[in-house]
Motif scaffolding. Structure first.
Motif, PDB file in Angstrom:
ATOM      1  N   ARG A 335      11.904   2.431  -4.724  1.00  0.00           N
ATOM      2  CA  ARG A 335      11.694   1.050  -5.158  1.00  0.00           C
ATOM      3  C   ARG A 335      10.812   0.295  -4.166  1.00  0.00           C
ATOM      4  O   ARG A 335      10.054  -0.588  -4.531  1.00  0.00           O
ATOM      5  N   GLU A 336      10.937   0.644  -2.866  1.00  0.00           N
ATOM      6  CA  GLU A 336      10.123  -0.056  -1.866  1.00  0.00           C
ATOM      7  C   GLU A 336       8.665   0.413  -1.904  1.00  0.00           C
ATOM      8  O   GLU A 336       7.794  -0.201  -1.297  1.00  0.00           O
ATOM      9  N   GLY A 337       8.399   1.532  -2.586  1.00  0.00           N
ATOM     10  CA  GLY A 337       7.039   2.035  -2.729  1.00  0.00           C
ATOM     11  C   GLY A 337       6.480   2.631  -1.455  1.00  0.00           C
ATOM     12  O   GLY A 337       7.213   3.016  -0.542  1.00  0.00           O
ATOM     13  N   VAL A 338       5.154   2.694  -1.412  1.00  0.00           N
ATOM     14  CA  VAL A 338       4.444   3.382  -0.339  1.00  0.00           C
ATOM     15  C   VAL A 338       3.801   2.371   0.596  1.00  0.00           C
ATOM     16  O   VAL A 338       3.252   1.368   0.156  1.00  0.00           O
ATOM     17  N   ASP A 339       3.868   2.670   1.883  1.00  0.00           N
ATOM     18  CA  ASP A 339       3.182   1.862   2.894  1.00  0.00           C
ATOM     19  C   ASP A 339       1.691   2.241   2.826  1.00  0.00           C
ATOM     20  O   ASP A 339       1.300   3.342   3.198  1.00  0.00           O
ATOM     21  N   LEU A 340       0.883   1.302   2.340  1.00  0.00           N
ATOM     22  CA  LEU A 340      -0.525   1.641   2.093  1.00  0.00           C
ATOM     23  C   LEU A 340      -1.297   1.958   3.369  1.00  0.00           C
ATOM     24  O   LEU A 340      -2.198   2.791   3.366  1.00  0.00           O
ATOM     25  N   ARG A 367       1.482  -3.910  -6.936  1.00  0.00           N
ATOM     26  CA  ARG A 367       1.394  -4.154  -5.500  1.00  0.00           C
ATOM     27  C   ARG A 367       2.570  -5.008  -5.055  1.00  0.00           C
ATOM     28  O   ARG A 367       3.008  -5.905  -5.772  1.00  0.00           O
ATOM     29  N   ILE A 368       3.077  -4.737  -3.845  1.00  0.00           N
ATOM     30  CA  ILE A 368       4.031  -5.664  -3.223  1.00  0.00           C
ATOM     31  C   ILE A 368       3.247  -6.277  -2.065  1.00  0.00           C
ATOM     32  O   ILE A 368       3.063  -5.632  -1.037  1.00  0.00           O
ATOM     33  N   ASN A 370       0.068  -7.135   0.090  1.00  0.00           N
ATOM     34  CA  ASN A 370      -1.084  -6.263   0.310  1.00  0.00           C
ATOM     35  C   ASN A 370      -0.675  -4.947   0.931  1.00  0.00           C
ATOM     36  O   ASN A 370      -1.467  -4.016   0.997  1.00  0.00           O
ATOM     37  N   ALA A 371       0.568  -4.889   1.403  1.00  0.00           N
ATOM     38  CA  ALA A 371       0.944  -3.765   2.261  1.00  0.00           C
ATOM     39  C   ALA A 371       1.503  -2.565   1.512  1.00  0.00           C
ATOM     40  O   ALA A 371       1.432  -1.444   2.004  1.00  0.00           O
ATOM     41  N   ARG A 372       2.063  -2.778   0.320  1.00  0.00           N
ATOM     42  CA  ARG A 372       2.765  -1.669  -0.337  1.00  0.00           C
ATOM     43  C   ARG A 372       2.374  -1.578  -1.801  1.00  0.00           C
ATOM     44  O   ARG A 372       2.007  -2.577  -2.438  1.00  0.00           O
ATOM     45  N   LEU A 373       2.519  -0.366  -2.306  1.00  0.00           N
ATOM     46  CA  LEU A 373       2.239  -0.084  -3.713  1.00  0.00           C
ATOM     47  C   LEU A 373       3.455   0.635  -4.261  1.00  0.00           C
ATOM     48  O   LEU A 373       3.990   1.525  -3.600  1.00  0.00           O
ATOM     49  N   ARG A 374       3.884   0.248  -5.467  1.00  0.00           N
ATOM     50  CA  ARG A 374       5.034   0.970  -6.007  1.00  0.00           C
ATOM     51  C   ARG A 374       4.878   1.190  -7.505  1.00  0.00           C
ATOM     52  O   ARG A 374       4.091   0.507  -8.172  1.00  0.00           O
TER      53      ARG A 374
END
Ligand code: SF4
Length: 392
Positions: A335-340, A367-368, A370-374
């Motif tokens: 759920r927190e996604g990926v650290d871009l 996007r969450i 600018n830092a993460r993508l989920r």
């Protein structure tokens, strides 16, 4: 419904886990494609224990000194191990790596192989979290799934686990043949009433090489179509979120803070040692990542370890691109996604803007900041395709 809320914080330090695989089961479930084997003679646990300890030596050389953040004993059916076997394995790990007291030590158990004395023995050996393979809460479906336990056994095992271990979870399989949304919702709510703070809810999938695969191919096993399975998935997300146990991963639900630390290490792309037949590992002995895999067949693994100190059949250096793909594949499950920033560092580029925008427009990712993508819940249902699209 994708619910935000505190998850065990991603500090950028994903942890260091140890996985130990016990490859034996009392019977083979018809849907199972895990590395599990049935033996009609008693397994020589002392001999296997000695081999586990020897393979630990090799893995310790490869990993170097490390502080362990979680241990997971999976299978197979690890609850077929004698408590003395579990104790020897856990002591062996603590003699080779730094294992702080109180870290998560999980063991998978089947309700058919549970009794109080055994559970107390595992607890005394250091297990502090148990994950039970309950799978269904009605007897006809348990029989269909080829399980050796009935609902009464499952409830007894849940009660014992709750009494004896500080933490417990159990698994259910849904999207069974002819399963209606209402029937699943009722069963899930009943399960929630027995749960503590963590449940794993898997959709029945038909895997090649299983008994169900043959039946399905022959038209003798009809599973819910994609649309019905998606509706069951959405209902699952909504019900679990409504009860305060949102999905923190595709199939795993927990109250915030009760997530499996061990599994978070996998999905946050941390390092882990894999010990035992068919175990996989990811280690960083020289800075870069090395993927390890051991022989799957238990007795072949055993003789290999006795001859050479390990059962490894593969040790592959992963280049940055391969690591970037794995970061996506693992991280988008969460759920927190990926650290871009981490992905960009490995991939050497940003996600392709047109491709990303297309997937956002289709409702598969978001996007969450600018830092993460989920992935969105819709994207979770087609996770592999989303990953393939972003990675290419
Ligand atoms: S008990 Fe678990 S590991 Fe063993 S055959 Fe069944 S599903 Fe597979």
């Amino acid at each position: 419904m994708l619910t935000d809320g505190p998850l065990l914080p991603d500090t950028g330090e994903p942890g260091f886990g140890i996985y130990v695989h016990w490859p034996f089961c009392a019977a083979k479930c018809p849907y199972c494609d895990f590395n599990s084997h049935v033996r009609h003679q008693p397994v020589d646990q002392a001999r296997f224990t000695a081999a586990f300890l020897r393979e630990m030596d090799t893995m310790r050389e490869l990993s170097g000194p490390k502080t362990v953040t979680s241990i997971f004993m999976g299978g197979g059916t690890p609850s077929l191990m004698e408590p003395a076997t579990v104790e020897a394995i856990l002591d062996g790990l603590a003699a080779r790596w730094h294992v702080p007291s109180g870290i998560e030590v999980t063991m998978e158990a089947n309700p058919s192989s549970v009794e109080a004395t055994r559970f107390r023995g595992y607890r005394a050996a250091g297990v502090n979290r148990v994950s039970l393979g309950v799978q269904a809460l009605n007897d006809p479906d348990l029989r269909f799934l080829g399980r050796l336990h009935d609902v009464a056994d499952a409830l007894k095992a849940i009660r014992l686990a709750r009494d004896i271990f500080p933490r417990m979870s159990f698994d259910l399989i849904y999207a069974r043949p002819k399963q209606s949304i209402d029937a699943w919702a009722e069963e899930l709510k009943e399960a929630i009433s027995y749960a503590v703070d963590h449940l794993s809810l898997y959709q029945l999938t038909i895997e090649e090489g299983t008994a169900f695969y043959g039946l399905h191919k022959a038209g003798k096993l009809i599973v819910p179509d994609e649309e019905h399975a998606a509706t069951l998935y959405e209902a699952t997300q909504d019900i679990m979120a409504g009860f305060g146990m949102p999905a923190y991963e595709v199939s795993n639900h927990a109250t915030p803070g009760a997530e499996s630390r061990h599994n978070l290490t996998y999905w946050r792309y941390g390092d882990y040692v894999g010990i035992g037949p068919g175990a996989h590992g990811r280690l960083s002995p020289r800075g870069g990542k090395v993927a390890t895999a051991t022989e799957r067949h238990p007795e072949t693994w055993l003789t290999a370890v006795e001859a050479q100190g390990h059962g490894m059949i593969d040790q592959e250096d992963l280049d940055d691109e391969a690591q970037a793909d794995e970061v996506l594949l693992m991280g988008l499950r969460l759920r927190e996604g990926v650290d871009l920033a981490r992905w960009q560092q490995l991939a050497g580029r940003d996600p392709h803007p047109d491709r990303e925008q297309f997937l956002i427009d289709q409702g598969f990712i978001e996007r969450i900041g600018n830092a993460r993508l989920r992935c969105t819940p819709k994207g979770m249902l087609v996770l592999n395709a989303v990953v393939a699209d972003l990675a290419s």
